[in-house]
Design a protein around this motif. Structure first.
Motif, PDB file in Angstrom:
ATOM      1  N   LYS A 102       0.906  -1.016  -0.527  1.00 48.62           N
ATOM      2  CA  LYS A 102      -0.234   0.227   0.440  1.00 48.62           C
ATOM      3  C   LYS A 102       0.776   1.397  -0.154  1.00 48.62           C
ATOM      4  CE  LYS A 102      -3.998  -2.424   1.925  1.00 48.62           C
ATOM      5  NZ  LYS A 102      -3.714  -3.115   2.265  1.00 48.62           N
ATOM      6  N   VAL A 103       0.291   2.026  -1.039  1.00 51.64           N
ATOM      7  CA  VAL A 103       1.185   3.500  -0.974  1.00 51.64           C
ATOM      8  C   VAL A 103       0.583   4.229  -0.506  1.00 51.64           C
ATOM      9  CG1 VAL A 103       2.442   5.211  -1.914  1.00 51.64           C
ATOM     10  CG2 VAL A 103       3.270   2.715  -2.918  1.00 51.64           C
ATOM     11  N   ARG A 104       0.899   5.426   0.542  1.00 54.67           N
ATOM     12  CA  ARG A 104      -0.375   6.628   1.083  1.00 54.67           C
ATOM     13  C   ARG A 104       0.628   8.339  -0.100  1.00 54.67           C
ATOM     14  NH1 ARG A 104      -0.380   3.795   5.463  1.00 54.67           N
ATOM     15  NH2 ARG A 104       1.220   5.464   6.320  1.00 54.67           N
ATOM     16  N   LEU A 105      -0.776   9.030  -0.261  1.00 50.58           N
ATOM     17  CA  LEU A 105       0.873   9.863  -1.223  1.00 50.58           C
ATOM     18  C   LEU A 105      -0.156  11.177  -0.272  1.00 50.58           C
ATOM     19  CD1 LEU A 105       3.695  11.264  -2.474  1.00 50.58           C
ATOM     20  CD2 LEU A 105       2.022  11.236  -4.705  1.00 50.58           C
ATOM     21  N   HIS A 106       0.833  12.218   0.378  1.00 51.23           N
ATOM     22  CA  HIS A 106       0.155  13.275   0.854  1.00 51.23           C
ATOM     23  C   HIS A 106       0.621  14.797   0.162  1.00 51.23           C
ATOM     24  CE1 HIS A 106      -1.393  11.105   4.313  1.00 51.23           C
ATOM     25  NE2 HIS A 106      -0.980   9.961   3.648  1.00 51.23           N
ATOM     26  N   LEU A 107       0.010  15.707  -0.233  1.00 49.72           N
ATOM     27  CA  LEU A 107       0.751  16.327  -0.502  1.00 49.72           C
ATOM     28  C   LEU A 107      -0.196  17.888   0.101  1.00 49.72           C
ATOM     29  CD1 LEU A 107      -0.111  15.542  -4.729  1.00 49.72           C
ATOM     30  CD2 LEU A 107       2.176  15.987  -3.711  1.00 49.72           C
ATOM     31  N   GLY A 131       5.015  28.954   0.121  1.00 47.60           N
ATOM     32  CA  GLY A 131       4.466  28.306  -0.903  1.00 47.60           C
ATOM     33  C   GLY A 131       5.388  27.371  -1.874  1.00 47.60           C
ATOM     34  N   ALA A 132       5.947  26.472  -1.638  1.00 48.40           N
ATOM     35  CA  ALA A 132       6.820  25.348  -1.604  1.00 48.40           C
ATOM     36  C   ALA A 132       5.595  23.781  -1.011  1.00 48.40           C
ATOM     37  CB  ALA A 132       7.401  24.761  -0.418  1.00 48.40           C
ATOM     38  N   THR A 133       5.520  23.429  -2.424  1.00 45.21           N
ATOM     39  CA  THR A 133       4.300  22.105  -2.064  1.00 45.21           C
ATOM     40  C   THR A 133       5.465  20.808  -1.935  1.00 45.21           C
ATOM     41  OG1 THR A 133       3.236  23.070  -4.409  1.00 45.21           O
ATOM     42  CG2 THR A 133       3.009  20.203  -3.839  1.00 45.21           C
ATOM     43  N   LYS A 134       4.990  20.431  -1.325  1.00 41.46           N
ATOM     44  CA  LYS A 134       5.698  19.226  -0.355  1.00 41.46           C
ATOM     45  C   LYS A 134       4.540  17.884  -0.539  1.00 41.46           C
ATOM     46  CE  LYS A 134       8.051  22.274   2.871  1.00 41.46           C
ATOM     47  NZ  LYS A 134       8.688  22.740   4.267  1.00 41.46           N
ATOM     48  N   ALA A 135       5.415  16.783  -0.660  1.00 36.88           N
ATOM     49  CA  ALA A 135       5.025  15.728  -1.315  1.00 36.88           C
ATOM     50  C   ALA A 135       5.270  14.368   0.295  1.00 36.88           C
ATOM     51  CB  ALA A 135       5.325  15.181  -2.279  1.00 36.88           C
ATOM     52  N   HIS A 136       4.906  13.773   1.141  1.00 33.32           N
ATOM     53  CA  HIS A 136       5.345  12.548   1.698  1.00 33.32           C
ATOM     54  C   HIS A 136       4.565  11.452   1.066  1.00 33.32           C
ATOM     55  CE1 HIS A 136       4.587  10.859   5.792  1.00 33.32           C
ATOM     56  NE2 HIS A 136       6.239  10.795   5.882  1.00 33.32           N
ATOM     57  N   VAL A 137       5.242  10.481   0.806  1.00 28.76           N
ATOM     58  CA  VAL A 137       5.115   9.575   0.384  1.00 28.76           C
ATOM     59  C   VAL A 137       5.316   8.518   1.318  1.00 28.76           C
ATOM     60  CG1 VAL A 137       7.031   8.208  -0.986  1.00 28.76           C
ATOM     61  CG2 VAL A 137       5.487   7.870  -1.358  1.00 28.76           C
ATOM     62  N   VAL A 138       4.632   7.313   1.350  1.00 26.72           N
ATOM     63  CA  VAL A 138       4.534   6.449   2.610  1.00 26.72           C
ATOM     64  C   VAL A 138       4.060   4.534   1.890  1.00 26.72           C
ATOM     65  CG1 VAL A 138       3.905   5.189   4.629  1.00 26.72           C
ATOM     66  CG2 VAL A 138       3.777   7.664   4.370  1.00 26.72           C
ATOM     67  N   LEU A 139       5.356   3.466   1.495  1.00 22.27           N
ATOM     68  CA  LEU A 139       5.438   2.497   1.471  1.00 22.27           C
ATOM     69  C   LEU A 139       4.703   1.753   2.014  1.00 22.27           C
ATOM     70  CD1 LEU A 139       4.797   0.739  -0.809  1.00 22.27           C
ATOM     71  CD2 LEU A 139       7.371   0.108  -0.422  1.00 22.27           C
ATOM     72  N   THR A 194       9.267   5.814   3.881  1.00 21.09           N
ATOM     73  CA  THR A 194       9.167   7.252   3.661  1.00 21.09           C
ATOM     74  C   THR A 194       9.864   7.654   2.167  1.00 21.09           C
ATOM     75  OG1 THR A 194       9.694   7.933   5.256  1.00 21.09           O
ATOM     76  CG2 THR A 194       6.963   7.141   6.032  1.00 21.09           C
ATOM     77  N   GLY A 195       9.106   8.678   1.770  1.00 19.92           N
ATOM     78  CA  GLY A 195       9.781   9.446   0.841  1.00 19.92           C
ATOM     79  C   GLY A 195       9.807  10.591   0.571  1.00 19.92           C
ATOM     80  N   HIS A 196       9.844  11.804   0.802  1.00 17.32           N
ATOM     81  CA  HIS A 196      10.187  12.620   0.787  1.00 17.32           C
ATOM     82  C   HIS A 196      10.138  14.255  -0.232  1.00 17.32           C
ATOM     83  CE1 HIS A 196       9.625  11.965   5.148  1.00 17.32           C
ATOM     84  NE2 HIS A 196       8.788  12.833   5.427  1.00 17.32           N
TER      85      HIS A 196
END
Length: 95
Positions: free
Chosen positions: A8-13, A19-27, A35-37
């Motif tokens: 399962k992968v969850r991606l949060h934006l 004004g910076a866009t940030k992503a946090h992905v969890v596998l 996790t990746g950022h």
């Protein structure tokens, strides 16, 4: 013997106050969670297109996650005594 699993992968934006866009992905593999950022910054002169920031931040987070998976696989390959040849083998694990 076939092998089937579901990861399962969850991606949060989200966008911060600057004004910076940030992503946090969890596998979640069921046994391990990685996790990746990633971050994207729009140049002030550029048109504000949120989808582009989302794509860049998500892509960078997933690229970080992918590198972690490749590093783990390489350690696992070495752990089972397989070598990582400099040329492409005819059989065996390939990275």
């Amino acid at each position: 013997m076939p092998h089937t699993v579901e990861w399962k992968v969850r991606l949060h934006l989200f966008e911060d106050d600057e004004g910076a866009t940030k992503a946090h992905v969890v596998l979640d593999t069921g046994t391990t969670e990685l996790t990746g950022h990633g971050t994207a910054h729009r140049h002030p002169a550029d048109t504000n297109v949120p989808e582009i920031g989302d794509e860049l931040a998500a892509g960078r987070a997933m690229r970080e996650l992918a590198q972690q998976l490749l590093d783990i696989a390489e350690r696992d390959i070495e752990g089972v005594g397989a070598s990582r040849p400099s040329t492409r083998p005819s059989v065996g694990w390939r990275l």
